[in-house]
Scaffold this motif. Structure first.
Motif, PDB file in Angstrom:
ATOM      1  N   ASP A   1      -7.305   0.194  -4.276  1.00  0.00           N
ATOM      2  CA  ASP A   1      -7.732  -0.431  -3.027  1.00  0.00           C
ATOM      3  C   ASP A   1      -8.993   0.239  -2.488  1.00  0.00           C
ATOM      4  O   ASP A   1      -9.267   1.410  -2.751  1.00  0.00           O
ATOM      5  CB  ASP A   1      -6.595  -0.320  -2.005  1.00  0.00           C
ATOM      6  N   ASP A   2      -9.787  -0.526  -1.704  1.00  0.00           N
ATOM      7  CA  ASP A   2     -10.992  -0.029  -1.019  1.00  0.00           C
ATOM      8  C   ASP A   2     -11.956   0.647  -1.988  1.00  0.00           C
ATOM      9  O   ASP A   2     -12.546   1.702  -1.687  1.00  0.00           O
ATOM     10  CB  ASP A   2     -10.598   0.963   0.086  1.00  0.00           C
TER      11      ASP A   2
ATOM     12  N   THR B   1      -5.368   4.091  -2.747  1.00  0.00           N
ATOM     13  CA  THR B   1      -6.789   4.293  -2.467  1.00  0.00           C
ATOM     14  C   THR B   1      -7.349   5.364  -3.405  1.00  0.00           C
ATOM     15  O   THR B   1      -6.613   5.979  -4.177  1.00  0.00           O
ATOM     16  CB  THR B   1      -7.004   4.717  -1.012  1.00  0.00           C
ATOM     17  N   GLU B   2      -8.646   5.591  -3.289  1.00  0.00           N
ATOM     18  CA  GLU B   2      -9.293   6.564  -4.164  1.00  0.00           C
ATOM     19  C   GLU B   2      -8.911   8.002  -3.839  1.00  0.00           C
ATOM     20  O   GLU B   2      -9.351   8.924  -4.508  1.00  0.00           O
ATOM     21  CB  GLU B   2     -10.811   6.380  -4.083  1.00  0.00           C
TER      22      GLU B   2
ATOM     23  N   ASP C   1     -14.069  -3.191  -1.447  1.00  0.00           N
ATOM     24  CA  ASP C   1     -13.922  -2.973  -0.014  1.00  0.00           C
ATOM     25  C   ASP C   1     -14.772  -3.959   0.777  1.00  0.00           C
ATOM     26  O   ASP C   1     -15.839  -4.408   0.346  1.00  0.00           O
ATOM     27  CB  ASP C   1     -14.343  -1.541   0.339  1.00  0.00           C
TER      28      ASP C   1
ATOM     29  N   GLU D   1      -0.607  -0.783  -4.347  1.00  0.00           N
ATOM     30  CA  GLU D   1      -2.011  -0.503  -4.078  1.00  0.00           C
ATOM     31  C   GLU D   1      -2.163   0.953  -3.634  1.00  0.00           C
ATOM     32  O   GLU D   1      -1.402   1.433  -2.790  1.00  0.00           O
ATOM     33  CB  GLU D   1      -2.548  -1.423  -2.977  1.00  0.00           C
TER      34      GLU D   1
ATOM     35  N   ASN E   1       0.835  -1.199   0.000  1.00  0.00           N
ATOM     36  CA  ASN E   1       0.000   0.000   0.000  1.00  0.00           C
ATOM     37  C   ASN E   1       0.871   1.251   0.000  1.00  0.00           C
ATOM     38  O   ASN E   1       1.776   1.377   0.826  1.00  0.00           O
ATOM     39  CB  ASN E   1      -0.901   0.020   1.232  1.00  0.00           C
TER      40      ASN E   1
ATOM     41  N   GLY F   1     -14.646   5.802  -1.281  1.00  0.00           N
ATOM     42  CA  GLY F   1     -14.087   7.147  -1.316  1.00  0.00           C
ATOM     43  C   GLY F   1     -14.712   7.978  -2.413  1.00  0.00           C
ATOM     44  O   GLY F   1     -15.923   8.082  -2.539  1.00  0.00           O
TER      45      GLY F   1
END
Length: 781
Positions: A669-670, A641-642, A692, A639, A607, A674
């Motif tokens: 990711d997730d 996130t938004e 997610d 990875e 991440n 977001g």
């Protein structure tokens, strides 16, 4: 015989004449030398007293305070705290730069401490000016640039701290010299007075030799006395004037000596203290030491005099006169007062500054009545920087003046308002019976400062945030009250600004834990307390382990394992996320290559913060890890996130394309929790989309007449991802029912506690060697 006698008489008269002239000359020289020595000693005393009032100390202290404010702003800017942007950082840097020239231009720059460091101060200013481009180009998290800035700041801190200490040491020495000189000054005045009396006695002896010689001596003495820049007056034992020189008449505002003779000092406009001093000398028959006295004229004007009085005794030991001398030091004392005022007040608003505020607060805390409280309010004007930037500093200055006037009008008499710097103000509110009085004032200040301002044709709304601490509940020292009021102010700002917050111990406890974690984080990289565990991912169709996700763990020696959810946000605000990310990438790449050496192909997902890509540093971190470990890029998956959508989507796109060109896979990711901009999804090149766990948890829920919303959302995400050519990983799979639904919907890979918890590298290697799970890979048919 007659001729011889005549010559002998002439020689005798000539000898007497020469003796008389010699005595007259000796008396005059002794008189002048005595006065000159007194004046010289008085000037030396004034110089030493002035030396103890160093305005340079204030300037150096202000420079040091502004340096610490700049470093605090730099830290908050690097943390990306709300309101602490580059403009505020630049403003603090400009204020810091403006303080250094004051040290060289100050009237007291001739002090040894500043002269010895003049070249260093000039060099420091040049060094600060050289890092100005770094300040303007600094981005949050940029370690290299911040290191250069911190290096110069450390050097400045060391210099200014040393200079401040040297100036205080020099001031203490000057004070001690002034005290010693003051004692010597009294002796000098007594000696001078004795010399004056001796000279006068010599002249009186000459007068006794003849009326003509006496008249000449008197005129000589009078000229000498009248030419002195010191007021001289002589009194009889009843306290009435018998002599006053020209300077004394000028001080008393009299045109003729006759207007003064026969009167007491108080009867001709002098101070009653002069009558008291004369009476004291007559009663005690000793000289009075020099002291300052105020002379107030009939029109109200005031002069400051340095005075001394001494007795004159006759041949029989009886007191015949009292001589009083006075030196006008009004201008020197006024200059001292102006310097002191400048050192203790803000130049724009003329409010007390931080220095005087601390002194007054300390005094209030020391003299607070029993059962009474003292409140400290820290006040920040909201949106002040926007006013300065958009309308200019003149309007900003007018806003500060208008806000100061409003606050003064809202306060009680006896409350103290101070400007601590920039848009920061503080109020001391003493004599409170309970804490509600402090809350009422804070709320009143928020209300009056929130009203619109009409300045130079503009209608402005600024508002204010206020943090309040109350003694003795929240502290009994200046430092503790200001610190806790500042903590409350931070909470007020964090809650949305335009409000007042009273300090509570819970706020400090949270801050203390936060600071302890920050301190521990600074040490953890060097102490190897960070490690990785790995959670496996499986191919849903075959049951084969596909790879794993590297998860960071902090094994604290006292607190045990600390969740990344607690310390990663702190690391991001502190600017430590980059070295931590570099460590994680390095460990993950080395472990992937170690598994390959064992005959296992286990790609590792790591991440990375969205901030790495907003600042376009993600690619550099990955390149450095691959180069230092020799890792095959195919074994690494990044990875994000938004949050990448909320920064620069264009920069993120360039970074992802560069990673894919290197052979590194990119995963989102997730997904769904977001920003979730479908417009950006079609442009950002993701290889993997991870659903997610919040959506996975709702897969088994049913709605009337069919599947629930969770299943429909996951189905839509799967279709969308497959349509974009991306693989899908379902996170947080914890039940067999969830696994069955995902298999039915056509999910590619699964990850969760049902299939495997995060484990050490050795345990994951054992999982990779096991044959595929037939239950996991069972087809839908």
């Amino acid at each position: 015989m007659h001729a011889g006698g005549t010559w002998r008489a002439r020689l005798a008269r000539l000898a007497r004449r020469r003796a008389t002239c010699a005595l007259l000359l000796a008396a005059g020289v002794l008189f002048v030398l005595s006065i000159g020595a007194s004046l010289q000693q008085a000037r030396e005393q004034f110089r030493l007293e002035a030396g103890s009032q160093r305005v340079s100390i204030w300037f150096s202290t202000q420079a040091l305070v502004e340096l610490h404010r700049f470093r605090s702003t730099l830290m908050r800017f690097d943390r990306q705290e709300p309101g602490w942007d580059r403009d505020r950082l630049s403003e603090r840097f400009e204020i810091l730069l403006s303080r250094l020239p004051l040290l060289q231009d100050a009237e007291e720059s001739r002090t040894h401490s500043i002269q010895d460091r003049r070249d260093i101060i000039v060099g420091l200013q040049a060094a600060l000016e050289q890092i100005e481009p770094d300040i303007l180009g600094l981005e949050p998290g940029d370690i290299a640039i911040r290191a250069r800035i911190e290096a110069v700041a450390d050097e400045a801190d060391l210099l200014l701290t040393g200079l401040n200490l040297a100036l205080h040491t020099e001031r203490r020495k000057a004070v001690e010299q002034a005290r010693t000189s003051a004692r010597r000054l009294g002796v000098f005045f007594l000696v001078s007075l004795a010399a004056l009396l001796l000279g006068a006695l010599l002249l009186l002896l000459l007068i006794a030799h003849g009326a003509r010689r006496a008249a000449e001596a008197e005129r000589t003495l009078r000229v000498l006395v009248d030419s002195l820049p010191i007021g001289i007056a002589a009194f009889d034992p009843e306290g009435r004037l018998v002599l006053m020189n020209e300077t004394g008449l000028a001080l008393a505002r009299l045109n003729r000596e006759e207007d003064a003779l026969g009167h007491r000092a108080s009867e001709i406009g002098g101070s009653p203290a002069a009558d008291a001093d004369v009476a004291r000398v007559v009663a005690q028959r000793v000289a009075l030491p020099p002291r300052e006295s105020r002379l107030i004229h009939r029109d109200g004007t005031e002069r400051t005099l340095l005075v001394s009085s001494a007795p004159v005794f006759g041949a029989g030991g009886n007191l015949v006169r009292v001589v009083r001398v006075a030196l006008d030091v009004t201008e020197q004392r006024e200059a001292d007062r102006r310097i002191r005022h400048l050192a203790e007040h803000d130049a724009l608003t003329d409010l007390p500054n931080r220095l005087l505020f601390g002194t007054r607060l300390k005094a209030q805390l020391g003299h607070a009545a029993e059962g009474r409280m003292v409140a400290v309010h820290c006040i920040d004007l909201d949106h002040f920087k926007e006013v300065n930037d958009s309308l200019g500093h003149p309007v900003g200055d007018q806003l500060l003046l208008a806000a100061s006037a409003r606050m003064r009008a809202a306060m009680r008499q006896g409350d103290l308002l101070a400007r601590l710097g920039g848009d920061e103000f503080a109020v001391i509110q003493p004599g409170l019976a309970n804490g509600s009085e402090a809350r009422l004032l804070a709320e009143r200040l928020v209300a009056v400062l929130g009203q619109p301002y009409r300045l130079q044709g503009y209608t402005l709304r600024a508002g204010a945030s206020i943090g309040t601490a109350i003694a003795p509940q929240h502290g009994v020292t200046v430092e503790s009250l200001l610190s806790r009021a500042d903590i409350a102010l931070y909470r007020a700002k964090a809650a949305g600004r335009g409000r007042a917050t009273v300090f509570s111990m819970e706020q400090e406890e949270g801050l203390r834990e936060r600071r302890q974690m920050e301190e521990d984080l600074r040490q953890t990289l060097a102490l190897d307390q960070l490690s990785l565990v790995f959670q496996p991912k499986f191919v849903l169709a075959t049951g084969r382990m596909k790879g794993c996700e590297a998860l960071l763990r902090w094994n604290h020696p006292e607190r045990g394992l600390i969740s990344p959810g607690r310390f990663i946000p702190v690391a991001e605000e502190m600017g430590l996320i980059h070295p931590i990310t570099q460590l994680v990438l390095d460990l993950a790449c080395r472990q992937a290559m170690a598994w390959r050496a064992q005959g296992l192909e286990v790609p590792v997902a790591v991440n990375l913060s969205a901030g790495h890509f907003g600042a376009e540093q993600g690619v550099r971190l990955v390149q450095q890890a691959l180069a230092e470990t020799g890792c095959d890029p195919a074994l690494l998956e990044v990875e994000v996130t938004e949050g990448v959508f909320l920064r620069s989507a264009e920069a993120a796109t360039r970074s992802f394309q560069a990673l894919r060109k290197m052979g590194v896979r990119v995963a989102l990711d997730d997904f769904g929790t977001g920003y979730s901009s479908l417009g950006y999804l079609q442009h950002l090149p993701f290889d993997v989309i991870k659903v997610d766990r919040t959506f996975i948890a709702g897969l088994e829920q049913q709605a009337r007449g069919g599947p629930g919303a969770g299943r429909r959302i996951v189905d839509a995400i799967l279709r969308l991802a497959h349509g974009l050519g991306a693989e899908v990983v379902a996170e947080g799979v914890e039940t067999h029912g969830q696994l069955a639904v995902l298999r039915e919907l056509g999910c590619d890979h699964v990850q969760g506690f049902l299939l495997g918890r995060p484990v050490a590298a050795e345990t994951l290697a054992e999982l990779a060697r096991r044959p595929p799970d037939p239950m996991l890979g069972r087809s839908a048919a």
